[in-house]
Scaffold this motif. Structure first.
Motif, mmCIF file in Angstrom:
data_model
loop_
_atom_site.group_PDB
_atom_site.id
_atom_site.type_symbol
_atom_site.label_atom_id
_atom_site.label_comp_id
_atom_site.label_asym_id
_atom_site.label_seq_id
_atom_site.Cartn_x
_atom_site.Cartn_y
_atom_site.Cartn_z
ATOM 1 N N GLU A 26 0.824 -1.211 0.000
ATOM 2 C CA GLU A 26 0.000 0.000 0.000
ATOM 3 C C GLU A 26 0.856 1.258 0.000
ATOM 4 N N ALA A 27 1.846 1.319 0.880
ATOM 5 C CA ALA A 27 2.676 2.529 1.007
ATOM 6 C C ALA A 27 3.474 2.801 -0.265
ATOM 7 N N GLY A 28 3.896 1.743 -0.940
ATOM 8 C CA GLY A 28 4.684 1.900 -2.164
ATOM 9 C C GLY A 28 3.857 1.928 -3.428
ATOM 10 N N ALA A 29 2.538 1.901 -3.302
ATOM 11 C CA ALA A 29 1.625 1.890 -4.456
ATOM 12 C C ALA A 29 1.997 0.768 -5.438
ATOM 13 N N LEU A 30 2.256 -0.405 -4.886
ATOM 14 C CA LEU A 30 2.609 -1.562 -5.702
ATOM 15 C C LEU A 30 1.349 -2.343 -6.064
ATOM 16 N N ASP A 31 1.319 -2.848 -7.281
ATOM 17 C CA ASP A 31 0.181 -3.667 -7.697
ATOM 18 C C ASP A 31 0.260 -5.072 -7.108
ATOM 19 N N ARG A 32 1.487 -5.583 -7.034
ATOM 20 C CA ARG A 32 1.684 -6.943 -6.552
ATOM 21 C C ARG A 32 2.980 -7.025 -5.751
ATOM 22 N N ILE A 33 3.047 -8.047 -4.919
ATOM 23 C CA ILE A 33 4.280 -8.395 -4.218
ATOM 24 C C ILE A 33 4.653 -9.806 -4.659
ATOM 25 N N LEU A 34 5.881 -9.967 -5.141
ATOM 26 C CA LEU A 34 6.376 -11.264 -5.562
ATOM 27 C C LEU A 34 7.328 -11.780 -4.485
ATOM 28 N N TRP A 35 6.880 -12.790 -3.761
ATOM 29 C CA TRP A 35 7.667 -13.411 -2.699
ATOM 30 C C TRP A 35 8.611 -14.421 -3.335
ATOM 31 N N ILE A 36 9.906 -14.323 -3.014
ATOM 32 C CA ILE A 36 10.885 -15.216 -3.629
ATOM 33 C C ILE A 36 11.748 -15.863 -2.543
ATOM 34 N N PRO A 37 11.432 -17.106 -2.159
ATOM 35 C CA PRO A 37 12.294 -17.806 -1.205
ATOM 36 C C PRO A 37 13.668 -18.072 -1.828
ATOM 37 N N ALA A 38 14.711 -17.781 -1.077
ATOM 38 C CA ALA A 38 16.078 -18.001 -1.541
ATOM 39 C C ALA A 38 16.484 -19.447 -1.294
ATOM 40 N N ALA A 39 17.126 -20.041 -2.286
ATOM 41 C CA ALA A 39 17.630 -21.404 -2.093
ATOM 42 C C ALA A 39 18.761 -21.393 -1.076
ATOM 43 N N ARG A 40 19.730 -20.516 -1.302
ATOM 44 C CA ARG A 40 20.872 -20.367 -0.391
ATOM 45 C C ARG A 40 21.114 -18.885 -0.183
#
Length: 192
Positions: A26-40
């Motif tokens: 909301e604060a960044g006026a983003l349409d989506r958030i892409l969650w990316i789990p790191a392998a390492r």
């Protein structure tokens, strides 16, 4: 479309991650958030890090039901450390019409100069930094500070390390993680 890249170990994903991500969206006026789990994750010890497929599954369970949240397994298919610069390159190549912003916690921003190819990252994407009100970044080089937008995040004292400790000690993690994540951890005997 404006997408925030939200990377992390998500070991496990918890309620504070969700609250901060929604606040930042909301604060960044983003349409989506892409969650990316790191392998390492290159800046975190592998001690206590459960297998990537578990962290991916838990992250998917955590964000289910929020249409503005997506999960990517992009970093889980690469060998070696999960460098953000490589992720940004791939996302921009695959989605040339999308504007990306990298979401960082204040602790990560303070260490940003030590990241792999930080100057290329800031040439490619702006930074959206969340932290506690009043935090100062005087030691962060100006070239990084000028590419960052700062957003105060809610003060939440929930951490993955505390959750893992509670599990090892046989204590409850109810309400610290979404219920589907709690059940997944229990079913698979994680963090014991």
């Amino acid at each position: 479309m404006h997408v925030g890249i939200f990377g992390g170990s998500f070991n496990p994903p918890h309620t504070a991650h969700l609250i901060v991500a929604e606040h930042i969206r909301e604060a960044g006026a983003l349409d989506r958030i892409l969650w990316i789990p790191a392998a390492r994750p290159p800046h975190k010890p592998a001690t206590g890090l459960v297998a990537p497929h578990h962290r991916l599954a838990m992250t998917r369970l955590a964000v289910a039901g929020n249409p503005a949240f997506d999960v990517s397994d992009l970093e889980l298919h690469r060998d070696g450390p999960s460098y953000t610069v490589d992720t940004v390159r791939i996302l921009q190549d695959e989605q040339p019409g999308t504007t990306f912003t990298l979401i960082l916690g204040g602790d990560s921003f303070r260490d940003f100069a030590t990241w792999h190819r930080p100057d290329e990252i800031i040439r490619r994407v702006p930074l959206l930094v969340y932290d506690r009100p009043g935090t100062r970044y005087d030691d962060v080089p100006e070239r990084f500070r000028t590419r960052a937008c700062f957003v105060d995040a809610p003060l939440l004292e929930i951490s993955g390390s505390d959750i893992r400790t509670r599990i090892r000690e046989g204590r409850s993690i109810r309400y610290l993680v979404p219920e589907p994540v709690r059940r997944y951890i229990e079913t698979h005997g994680l963090y014991r």
